[in-house]
Scaffold this motif. Structure first.
Motif, PDB file in Angstrom:
ATOM      1  N   GLU A  91       0.859  -1.020  -0.208  1.00  0.00           N
ATOM      2  CA  GLU A  91      -0.179  -0.397  -0.010  1.00  0.00           C
ATOM      3  C   GLU A  91       0.490   0.921   0.160  1.00  0.00           C
ATOM      4  N   ALA A  92      -0.145   2.318  -0.295  1.00  0.00           N
ATOM      5  CA  ALA A  92       1.030   3.743  -0.721  1.00  0.00           C
ATOM      6  C   ALA A  92       1.714   4.063   0.963  1.00  0.00           C
ATOM      7  N   GLU A  93       2.864   4.459   1.019  1.00  0.00           N
ATOM      8  CA  GLU A  93       3.587   4.576   2.504  1.00  0.00           C
ATOM      9  C   GLU A  93       2.672   6.212   2.899  1.00  0.00           C
ATOM     10  N   PRO A  94       2.416   5.915   4.385  1.00  0.00           N
ATOM     11  CA  PRO A  94       2.228   7.163   5.379  1.00  0.00           C
ATOM     12  C   PRO A  94       2.717   7.765   5.048  1.00  0.00           C
ATOM     13  N   SER A  95       2.571   9.715   5.483  1.00  0.00           N
ATOM     14  CA  SER A  95       2.986  10.509   5.380  1.00  0.00           C
ATOM     15  C   SER A  95       4.091  10.238   6.692  1.00  0.00           C
ATOM     16  N   TRP A  96       3.086   9.485   7.668  1.00  0.00           N
ATOM     17  CA  TRP A  96       4.414  10.146   9.309  1.00  0.00           C
ATOM     18  C   TRP A  96       5.235   8.500   9.539  1.00  0.00           C
ATOM     19  N   ALA A  97       5.101   7.900   8.601  1.00  0.00           N
ATOM     20  CA  ALA A  97       6.736   6.622   7.687  1.00  0.00           C
ATOM     21  C   ALA A  97       8.227   7.283   7.077  1.00  0.00           C
ATOM     22  N   LYS A  98       7.123   8.948   6.867  1.00  0.00           N
ATOM     23  CA  LYS A  98       8.979   9.710   7.142  1.00  0.00           C
ATOM     24  C   LYS A  98       9.816  10.106   8.149  1.00  0.00           C
ATOM     25  N   GLY A  99       9.494   9.983   8.888  1.00  0.00           N
ATOM     26  CA  GLY A  99       9.783  10.166   9.853  1.00  0.00           C
ATOM     27  C   GLY A  99      11.167   8.988  10.596  1.00  0.00           C
ATOM     28  N   ILE A 100      10.682   7.605   9.986  1.00  0.00           N
ATOM     29  CA  ILE A 100      12.128   7.005  10.168  1.00  0.00           C
ATOM     30  C   ILE A 100      12.801   7.430   9.518  1.00  0.00           C
TER      31      ILE A 100
END
Length: 799
Positions: free
Chosen positions: A444-453
């Motif tokens: 699935e599409a990557e959520p915005s909060w995953a960019k915080g990793i």
């Protein structure tokens, strides 16, 4: 009346000596008796034409073989007149036809039309007796039976026995052999025992099973009769209602198993014929199979093999011969049959195109499982320290990380209400950004909060085999990468959950970055949410936090100040902390100063939030025992742990474990070392391996058994379709299901050919009598003395 008596049952009773009391007992004699039909005289036995030129001549108009000529009679048919002879001699002659009558007499069912079954049997029995007296050769033809003509006493007994046993079931009914009934009842007890011991069956179902078994025994002994139709309807209805009341529902795994066990027990009351007995035995196999829905360990597997052997013994006893009347002999034969099936079973297990095993079917169960929960209060995790059950096993590719890095992340609890930490409601995550996916999954599409990793290296790859928890959360090291499995996903707080409850052993592979940074930038919404505290609670702890924060130049300095306070003051790590009052944080920090990991984690997170520093509690497991034999880390329930995460500007969420400051032995050496001085480690467990860890040979045995269980879970319980294709591709190249099926069939039939060859090659041997055995021993003794017997030399010549 045709009677077949498998057992002679006698009632022995006495009123001796004064006649006021009766002493009685049923006696089963190990005899079998066949009662022949009563001979009733009948007319002469008819003869049968034969195609052989042997026997007496039988003249008949209906036969087409020409026999000769005779003088014409007025009643003769014109078509039988020998017209050619009349043309030559002017004399009317009639053709005669004949055949040889068979001297062998056939006693046939159709030779007695218009009579009932008993009358026909009696007439056939009379003819059999009369022909035996005259030493005539005769045979028998009745529906389903044909005996070639013969003579003599043995032939006579054989014919009479077939007449006696003709449709015997229609007359005498069915009586299950005692050997089969004994094994069937024993198997019923054995197959229901694990369900009863595991508290998976209501008390009413257990009592029903006991009553049905006792009633069946009394029916066999002749003390009770079969229940009537309406009585059975009432009992069946009561059993179904009892299952519903016992489970409070009919939906789910446990009620279905309860209904199956109830049917298995009730069918005992309805075994009127052999077909009913077959149904009960098949139900026994299915009930035995249901045990694997709950447990797939090696001990349970061996136990269920014993149960299956007992059920198979009942099946053999149902078709027993005289040589199988003893239960031990029947059980031995059942064991041999199952042992002989092992090679074929292994071939089918390895090569048969895999379907998901029965225990992988997602079924809801009401059985409670131990483990960490999504609610943390003072004392929750301390209760798990007395639980020695396995939580999961982890196998690493490469070296195992050091113990201080084995923080197994399970749940993040950021909602604090008075004395309890909980997971936030899903609605709080929805407020972050509209349309943002709730889970992080590979497809699935990557959520915005995953960019915080931010993954900073030190990758480690490992596989987890977790025990059933009946919960959705999973175990990983921080920071995990997305798992390539459609059934799992990562939540906003960076831990994994399964989309279905883990009700079976669950194997998955994970890659984690032990060096990471998460949420280096946190928006105002999450900052405020992770600093929320209930009003008017723990005022002294708030004052303590305010004082320490005033003395600190930054949030990082404040964190260090609180940890320094915990280190310098006399805080005690204990499994039996004193009770706390209404203001638990105040009482712990300023009064008792004794607690377990949840006390330190909860109090530390409270102090952080009281000073405006975002903080949350993380629960999971820490450490584990490394098994060098199996090369894996075993994590048990008493390894449960709680720690905190605080958010610092420019750093993000950072793990802070206050327990490591107060009791560093808990992180470096495990729980047993941390509480060694108070003797509270597994104090509620009387006998367990780890309590005797200093005994080297016991430790070696424990690690060996644990490694065997790990291999079993990995290669047998976890033998999935993907694993099958992977293993076969490793040795056979690229394979698909069609190729696997062809390999399986060729191997299967090759084994059958080998087994058939060995069976046919085996020569039948006649057992020696006791006299022959003693004679051979005597010959061996003389041979040692130099008086050897020549080959083929008989006893007289040898003497």
């Amino acid at each position: 009346m045709v009677v077949l008596m498998w057992y002679l049952r006698m009632l022995i009773q006495t009123f001796y000596s004064v006649g006021l009391f009766r002493a009685w007992s049923w006696v089963d004699l190990d005899v079998s008796t066949v009662v022949y039909p009563r001979p009733i005289p009948a007319g002469p036995v008819g003869t049968t034409p034969s195609t052989n030129d042997d026997g007496d001549v039988l003249v008949s108009d209906g036969i087409q073989d020409f026999y000769g000529l005779r003088e014409y009679q007025n009643a003769d048919s014109p078509k039988h007149i020998a017209w050619k002879s009349y043309a030559r001699t002017d004399e009317l002659l009639t053709k005669q036809y004949a055949a040889y009558a068979d001297r062998r007499v056939w006693l046939t069912w159709d030779s007695l039309p218009g009579l009932d079954r008993e009358a026909r049997l009696s007439h056939l029995c009379y003819w059999c007796v009369q022909l035996s007296k005259t030493n005539d050769e005769y045979g028998l033809r009745i529906p389903g039976v044909e005996i070639e003509p013969g003579r003599g006493q043995a032939h006579r007994d054989k014919v009479l026995k077939e007449l006696s046993l003709f449709e015997v079931g229609a007359v005498t009914g069915f009586q299950i052999p005692g050997n089969s009934l004994a094994w069937l009842l024993a198997a019923q007890v054995a197959v229901i025992a694990p369900h009863a011991a595991g508290l998976r069956l209501p008390v009413g179902v257990i009592l029903l099973c006991v009553c049905c078994g006792l009633w069946r025994i009394m029916v066999y002994q002749g003390r009770c009769s079969y229940l009537g139709r309406w009585a059975k309807v009432f009992i069946v209805f009561g059993g179904i209602v009892g299952v519903g009341f016992g489970y409070r529902t009919f939906m789910g795994l446990d009620p279905w198993v309860g209904l199956l066990v109830t049917a298995f027990a009730l069918k005992l009351l309805e075994m009127h014929n052999k077909r009913d007995a077959y149904v009960v035995i098949l139900l026994g196999y299915f009930v035995a199979l249901t045990e694997f829905l709950y447990e797939q360990s090696i001990p349970y597997t061996y136990y269920m093999l014993l149960v299956v052997t007992m059920i198979t013994a009942a099946l053999i006893g149902l078709n027993q011969t005289r040589s199988h009347l003893k239960p031990v002999v029947t059980f031995k034969l059942a064991s041999v049959l199952l042992l002989q099936s092992i090679p074929l079973m292994i071939v089918l297990f390895l090569l048969f195109p895999r379907l998901a095993p029965l225990w992988t079917v997602p079924l809801n169960s009401s059985i409670a499982r131990t483990g960490v929960t999504d609610v943390l209060s003072m004392g929750n995790i301390a209760q798990l320290t007395q639980d020695d059950s396995l939580a999961f096993r982890a196998t690493f590719e490469g070296g195992v990380p050091s113990t201080e890095k084995l923080y197994w992340r399970v749940l993040v609890l950021s909602a604090f209400d008075d004395n309890t930490w909980e997971r936030p409601d899903r609605a709080y995550y929805r407020r972050e950004k509209k349309g943002d996916p709730y889970f992080l999954t590979p497809n699935e599409a990557e959520p915005s909060w995953a960019k915080g990793i931010e993954r900073q290296g030190e990758k480690t790859r490992y596989s987890i085999i977790m025990e059933p928890t009946n919960q959705r959360w999973m175990f990983t090291l921080t920071m995990p990468e997305p798992i390539n499995d459609e059934g799992v996903g990562m939540l906003r707080d960076y831990y994994f959950v399964s989309f279905q409850e883990v009700s079976k052993k669950f194997r998955y592979e994970v890659t984690s970055d032990l060096k990471y940074r998460m949420d280096s930038e946190l928006d105002l919404y999450w900052r405020s949410y992770n600093t929320l505290l209930p009003q008017d609670k723990n005022p002294r702890a708030r004052e303590l936090a305010a004082g320490l924060r005033a003395q600190s130049e930054s949030d990082a300095a404040y964190v260090a100040a609180v940890l320094r306070m915990l280190s310098e003051q006399e805080f005690i790590y204990t499994l039996k902390p004193p009770a706390l009052g209404e203001n638990t944080i105040d009482d712990f920090l300023l009064e008792t100063r004794a607690g377990f990991c949840e006390h330190f984690a909860s109090s530390f997170a409270f102090l952080m939030r009281a000073a405006g520093v975002p903080a949350r509690v993380v629960v999971g497991y820490q450490g584990g025992e490394y098994n060098p034999i199996g090369d894996y880390v075993a994590v048990r329930q008493f390894d449960a742990h709680a720690w905190t995460e605080v958010w610092l500007e420019g750093i993000g969420w950072m793990r802070v474990d206050p327990t490591a400051i107060v009791a560093p032995d808990r992180i470096d050496g495990g729980l047993e070392l941390a509480v060694a001085g108070e003797n509270t480690f597994l104090s509620d467990v009387i006998l367990w391996w780890l309590k005797y860890g200093k005994t080297l040979w016991l430790t070696e045995i424990r690690l060996q058994l644990s490694a065997i269980a790990h291999y079993w879970d990995s290669w047998v319980v976890g033998y999935t379709p993907d694993m099958q294709v992977s293993i076969l591709s490793r040795y056979l190249g690229d394979v698909d299901r069609k190729k696997i099926g062809m390999i399986m069939l060729s191997t299967f039939f090759s084994l059958l050919a080998v087994i058939g060859f060995l069976v046919l090659r085996k020569k039948a041997t006649t057992p020696l009598s006791a006299v022959d055995k003693e004679y051979l021993k005597f010959c061996q003794m003389l041979s040692k003395l130099g008086l050897a017997r020549n080959l083929g030399e008989g006893p007289i010549d040898y003497a």
